[in-house]
Design an enzyme around this catalytic site. Structure first.
Site, PDB file in Angstrom:
ATOM      1  N   ARG A  76      -8.424   6.622   4.368  1.00  0.00           N
ATOM      2  CA  ARG A  76      -9.842   6.273   4.513  1.00  0.00           C
ATOM      3  C   ARG A  76     -10.031   5.548   5.842  1.00  0.00           C
ATOM      4  NH1 ARG A  76      -8.769   5.088  -0.980  1.00  0.00           N
ATOM      5  NH2 ARG A  76      -9.924   6.477  -2.404  1.00  0.00           N
ATOM      6  N   LYS A 116      -9.903   0.828  -1.888  1.00  0.00           N
ATOM      7  CA  LYS A 116     -11.134   1.074  -2.639  1.00  0.00           C
ATOM      8  C   LYS A 116     -10.938   0.812  -4.129  1.00  0.00           C
ATOM      9  CE  LYS A 116     -14.548   4.703  -3.511  1.00  0.00           C
ATOM     10  NZ  LYS A 116     -14.955   6.103  -3.199  1.00  0.00           N
ATOM     11  N   HIS A 156     -14.097  10.417   8.025  1.00  0.00           N
ATOM     12  CA  HIS A 156     -13.677  10.548   6.629  1.00  0.00           C
ATOM     13  C   HIS A 156     -13.295  11.985   6.293  1.00  0.00           C
ATOM     14  CE1 HIS A 156     -13.706  10.095   2.249  1.00  0.00           C
ATOM     15  NE2 HIS A 156     -13.716   8.792   2.436  1.00  0.00           N
ATOM     16  N   ARG A 208      -9.691  13.596   5.474  1.00  0.00           N
ATOM     17  CA  ARG A 208      -9.112  13.588   4.128  1.00  0.00           C
ATOM     18  C   ARG A 208      -9.382  14.915   3.422  1.00  0.00           C
ATOM     19  NH1 ARG A 208      -7.833   8.913   1.678  1.00  0.00           N
ATOM     20  NH2 ARG A 208      -9.018   9.277  -0.245  1.00  0.00           N
ATOM     21  N   HIS A 258      -6.434   8.619  -4.959  1.00  0.00           N
ATOM     22  CA  HIS A 258      -7.476   8.922  -5.929  1.00  0.00           C
ATOM     23  C   HIS A 258      -7.015   8.516  -7.318  1.00  0.00           C
ATOM     24  CE1 HIS A 258      -9.492  12.224  -3.268  1.00  0.00           C
ATOM     25  NE2 HIS A 258      -9.828  11.004  -2.919  1.00  0.00           N
ATOM     26  N   TYR A 272      -0.477   9.331 -18.362  1.00  0.00           N
ATOM     27  CA  TYR A 272       0.829   9.966 -18.184  1.00  0.00           C
ATOM     28  C   TYR A 272       1.192  10.154 -16.710  1.00  0.00           C
ATOM     29  CZ  TYR A 272       0.953  10.895 -23.178  1.00  0.00           C
ATOM     30  OH  TYR A 272       0.979  10.739 -24.542  1.00  0.00           O
TER      31      TYR A 272
END
Length: 408
Positions: free
Chosen positions: A243, A270, A335, A338, A362, A372
């Site tokens: 980012r 973030k 940005h 990404r 993320h 999991y």
């Protein structure tokens, strides 16, 4: 039935002592020796004779005084002392006047700081709240109506700033929810304004995801004529797919050049979780060259701004450089690197999508799946970033681009 009339109240004369004129059911007009006329209610509560000050005549009319008498009688019928209720009401008014929207907004921003939210995030929230302060800042938050919030939003909407208007409404709502959680308001008026202003059309950040075109962008960055820190910032953004805010605020102490790892602390992420980024050899080379320029400055920032070594370059600096290279805001953004990385890495079919998502920091939206998928996929991510850097080199050099086969 009342014994007083407006005429009697108006013509009542003072004496040497207080003159008490009764209206019935405990309501009295006291005419003071000074000439002042005061409403009083005599009543009994808990076997004690008490007196309630209602107001002054003629500011409070006879009809209004009778209404207040009736309200007090209802309280007595419910087993409540009118004097005690009057004190509670006064305390509530004082509290309401102290708990203005601006006070709660400041309290919410302070809470964000205690929660170690990123300074850039706090700054943005503060900027959004400043749109509301002139109109409703001094209003008790428990008394603010939806129409008052709408009056804040409509001028922003009329200026065509639909995204800002939407975010201002959402941010005002967070302050009201904070007030509700701390027992200083009972409702959030922004909920009644859903759909009241035009909804901005969702627009993804611009990114180049076609390999040949991306190679052209990388060559353009290499040829950038400007501040070396800006050029390095764009090169690193393309190589590391981080980012922009994470890169701009990076400090040299976060980089382990020998271990080839960039460790970003949770307070700058973030999602408020610490994050590690594998550094390919190409990124290490850029960082070593950059260290000769900024590595010995007192603030320790990797990408300090021109005006102050204690402040990093801005995201506008990076996007402005892309504009100078001839790429419009609809073609490329800081940005957007990404999205480029995510698209091309996934299309290659070489890498586990979870490793790609983990590199991008993320958070899995599916709760069960997230439970999991706790691993960092570190070894695969190290290989992934080495492959990505080599792939960027090939595209930059204009090498033959092989179309990826769809993953089976």
């Amino acid at each position: 039935m009342g014994q007083l009339s407006d005429r009697k109240c108006q013509t009542a004369k003072p004496g040497d002592k207080v003159v008490k004129l009764s209206d019935g059911n405990g309501l009295q007009l006291w005419v003071m020796p000074t000439g002042a006329k005061l409403w009083r209610l005599a009543y009994r509560y808990d076997a004690k004779q008490k007196l309630l000050a209602i107001g002054a005549y003629p500011t409070l009319s006879l009809a209004s005084a009778r209404g207040k008498r009736d309200d007090a009688r209802k309280l007595l019928a419910d087993g409540k002392d009118p004097n005690a209720q009057k004190k509670l009401d006064k305390a509530a008014r004082i509290t309401a006047n102290a708990n203005t929207f601006s006070a709660l907004a400041d309290d919410y921003l302070a809470k964000m700081k205690r929660s170690q939210r990123a300074e850039t995030t706090i700054s943005k929230v503060g900027w959004l709240l400043n749109h509301a302060r002139p109109s409703i800042g001094s209003r008790p938050i428990s008394e603010i109506e939806p129409v008052e919030v709408l009056a804040v939003l409509q001028p922003i909407e009329a200026a065509g700033k639909l995204e800002t208007a939407s975010r201002v409404r959402e941010t005002i709502g967070t302050v009201f929810r904070h007030a509700i959680q701390t027992a200083r308001a009972k409702a959030d008026p922004t909920q009644a304004l859903r759909g009241a202003i035009a909804t901005p059309k969702a627009k993804p950040r611009a990114a180049i995801t076609e390999p040949v075109a991306f190679g052209g962008l990388l060559r353009a960055i290499d040829g950038f004529v400007g501040q070396p820190t800006t050029k390095c910032a764009l090169q690193l953004a393309a190589l590391l797919a981080c980012r922009p805010g994470e890169l701009r605020h990076a400090a040299w102490v976060e980089f382990d050049m020998e271990g080839c790892v960039w460790s970003i602390p949770a307070e700058r992420m973030k999602m408020r979780r610490p994050h590690r980024v594998p550094l390919p050899t190409q990124a290490i080379a850029i960082l070593k060259a950059l260290h000769l320029i900024t590595g010995h400055r007192a603030a320790g920032l990797v990408l300090p701004g021109l005006r102050s070594a204690h402040r990093p370059i801005s995201e506008n600096t990076m996007n402005g450089a892309l504009r100078r290279l001839g790429y419009s805001q609809d073609e490329a953004t800081a940005h957007g690197f990404r999205s480029t990385f995510s698209t091309l890495a996934n299309e290659s079919g070489k890498w586990n999508p979870d490793a790609i998502e983990r590199h991008l920091a993320h958070i899995e939206s599916n709760d069960v799946r997230r439970a999991y998928a706790r691993g960092e996929h570190w070894e695969e991510r190290v290989q992934l970033m080495a492959w990505w850097a080599d792939y960027c080199d090939a595209l930059r050099l204009g090498g033959k681009v092989l179309r990826f086969k769809a993953a089976v």
